[in-house]
Design a protein around this motif. Structure first.
Motif, PDB file in Angstrom:
ATOM      1  N   LYS A 110       0.825  -1.222  -0.069  1.00 35.40           N
ATOM      2  CA  LYS A 110       0.055   0.043   0.012  1.00 35.40           C
ATOM      3  C   LYS A 110       0.828   1.271   0.016  1.00 35.40           C
ATOM      4  O   LYS A 110       1.848   1.267   0.790  1.00 35.40           O
ATOM      5  N   LYS A 111       0.664   2.224  -0.836  1.00 32.76           N
ATOM      6  CA  LYS A 111       1.201   3.446  -0.777  1.00 32.76           C
ATOM      7  C   LYS A 111       2.923   3.339  -1.500  1.00 32.76           C
ATOM      8  O   LYS A 111       3.721   4.299  -1.405  1.00 32.76           O
ATOM      9  N   GLY A 112       2.977   2.227  -2.209  1.00 29.61           N
ATOM     10  CA  GLY A 112       4.307   1.825  -2.384  1.00 29.61           C
ATOM     11  C   GLY A 112       4.593   2.117  -4.021  1.00 29.61           C
ATOM     12  O   GLY A 112       3.408   2.587  -4.750  1.00 29.61           O
ATOM     13  N   ILE A 113       5.919   2.012  -4.343  1.00 31.21           N
ATOM     14  CA  ILE A 113       6.028   2.360  -5.846  1.00 31.21           C
ATOM     15  C   ILE A 113       5.430   1.393  -6.892  1.00 31.21           C
ATOM     16  O   ILE A 113       5.042   1.920  -7.756  1.00 31.21           O
ATOM     17  N   THR A 114       5.183   0.084  -6.397  1.00 28.52           N
ATOM     18  CA  THR A 114       4.580  -0.924  -7.117  1.00 28.52           C
ATOM     19  C   THR A 114       2.947  -0.601  -7.407  1.00 28.52           C
ATOM     20  O   THR A 114       2.622  -0.781  -8.415  1.00 28.52           O
ATOM     21  N   GLN A 115       2.497  -0.076  -6.271  1.00 31.51           N
ATOM     22  CA  GLN A 115       0.986   0.247  -6.396  1.00 31.51           C
ATOM     23  C   GLN A 115       0.845   1.385  -7.253  1.00 31.51           C
ATOM     24  O   GLN A 115      -0.207   1.386  -8.224  1.00 31.51           O
ATOM     25  N   ASN A 116       1.631   2.565  -7.143  1.00 31.56           N
ATOM     26  CA  ASN A 116       1.515   3.750  -8.074  1.00 31.56           C
ATOM     27  C   ASN A 116       1.854   3.317  -9.673  1.00 31.56           C
ATOM     28  O   ASN A 116       1.240   3.614 -10.325  1.00 31.56           O
ATOM     29  N   LEU A 117       2.880   2.358  -9.802  1.00 34.14           N
ATOM     30  CA  LEU A 117       3.121   1.934 -11.215  1.00 34.14           C
ATOM     31  C   LEU A 117       2.069   1.166 -11.798  1.00 34.14           C
ATOM     32  O   LEU A 117       1.462   1.270 -12.873  1.00 34.14           O
ATOM     33  N   ILE A 118       1.179   0.159 -11.195  1.00 29.58           N
ATOM     34  CA  ILE A 118       0.233  -0.421 -11.577  1.00 29.58           C
ATOM     35  C   ILE A 118      -1.282   0.349 -11.640  1.00 29.58           C
ATOM     36  O   ILE A 118      -2.064   0.249 -12.271  1.00 29.58           O
ATOM     37  N   HIS A 119      -1.322   1.293 -10.605  1.00 27.07           N
ATOM     38  CA  HIS A 119      -2.422   2.418 -10.735  1.00 27.07           C
ATOM     39  C   HIS A 119      -2.364   3.279 -12.134  1.00 27.07           C
ATOM     40  O   HIS A 119      -3.433   3.358 -12.693  1.00 27.07           O
ATOM     41  N   ASN A 120      -1.088   3.590 -12.444  1.00 27.74           N
ATOM     42  CA  ASN A 120      -0.915   4.374 -13.927  1.00 27.74           C
ATOM     43  C   ASN A 120      -1.557   3.511 -14.942  1.00 27.74           C
ATOM     44  O   ASN A 120      -1.666   4.007 -15.908  1.00 27.74           O
TER      45      ASN A 120
END
Length: 225
Positions: free
Chosen positions: A70-80
């Protein structure tokens, strides 16, 4: 000159931290690339993903590229990837993982790569399956066929995010079906998705795929929660 002007008005951003990329960077900045939470499951013969399916469906091999936090760089990557239209992220991750898996004998006899499908209504709304380019890149690396016309989602289920394991499993019952089944008989299939949490979705997909004669399943995902 033109590229410099283009970069001024449309700067390239890191899909993980949303910072600006330098000229020699692509998809992710150097800092994020060094800090990606890679699992190394396939390098370490780690059965973390495989154990998700013990007693549920028979899986030959299974791996995930990154850890999802949660709130990590992987989450942001997949959200994008899923919600911002940056489909090229899937290709980036597929080339990365595919470049690694092609060196492992257990993945060299993969015949075809099949993505977890979206329901046609969700596909129309989003415009693309976020797993497609990931799967296509994996298929290219593994010299396998990429197939989208075998596994289909026939029920438009609600979001899985807040559901527990039992509810997810019940929610996926009879959601998927196989068409053109002759294409997968006697084949080793690599089933791919973006994130694996409880494994309920991939279990449902695997269950219908494995009903076909001499079909075998392996699994690869972008991340594991």
């Amino acid at each position: 000159m033109f590229q410099s002007v283009l970069a001024l008005f449309f700067p390239k951003i890191c899909y993980s931290c949303n910072g600006l990329l330098h000229d020699n960077e692509q998809y992710a900045c150097t800092s994020c690339r060094h800090n990606f939470p890679v699992t190394n499951f396939h390098f370490n013969k780690d059965e973390t993903v495989l154990k998700v399916f013990y007693g549920r469906i028979p899986v030959e091999n299974a791996t995930a590229l990154l850890r999802f936090e949660k709130k990590g760089i992987t989450q942001n990557l997949i959200h994008n990837l899923k919600y911002k239209g940056f489909e090229e992220i899937g290709e980036f991750l597929g080339n990365w993982l595919g470049g690694e898996l092609q060196n492992f004998p257990e993945y060299q006899d993969i015949d075809m790569v099949i993505p977890v499908p979206l329901h046609k209504k969700k596909l129309r709304k989003r415009g693309y399956n976020q797993v497609a380019k990931f799967g296509q890149a994996l298929a290219t690396s593994l010299k396998a066929e990429y197939i989208e016309d075998v596994l289909v989602k026939v029920t438009n289920t609600s979001s899985q995010v807040t559901k527990n394991r039992l509810t997810r499993w019940l929610n996926n019952t009879e959601v998927f079906k196989v068409i053109n089944s002759h294409k997968i008989e006697n084949k080793h299939i690599l089933l791919v998705d973006d994130i694996i949490t409880t494994g309920a979705t991939m279990e449902a997909c695997g269950t219908v795929l494995l009903k076909n004669a001499n079909t075998r399943i392996s699994i690869a995902t972008m991340a594991i929660a």
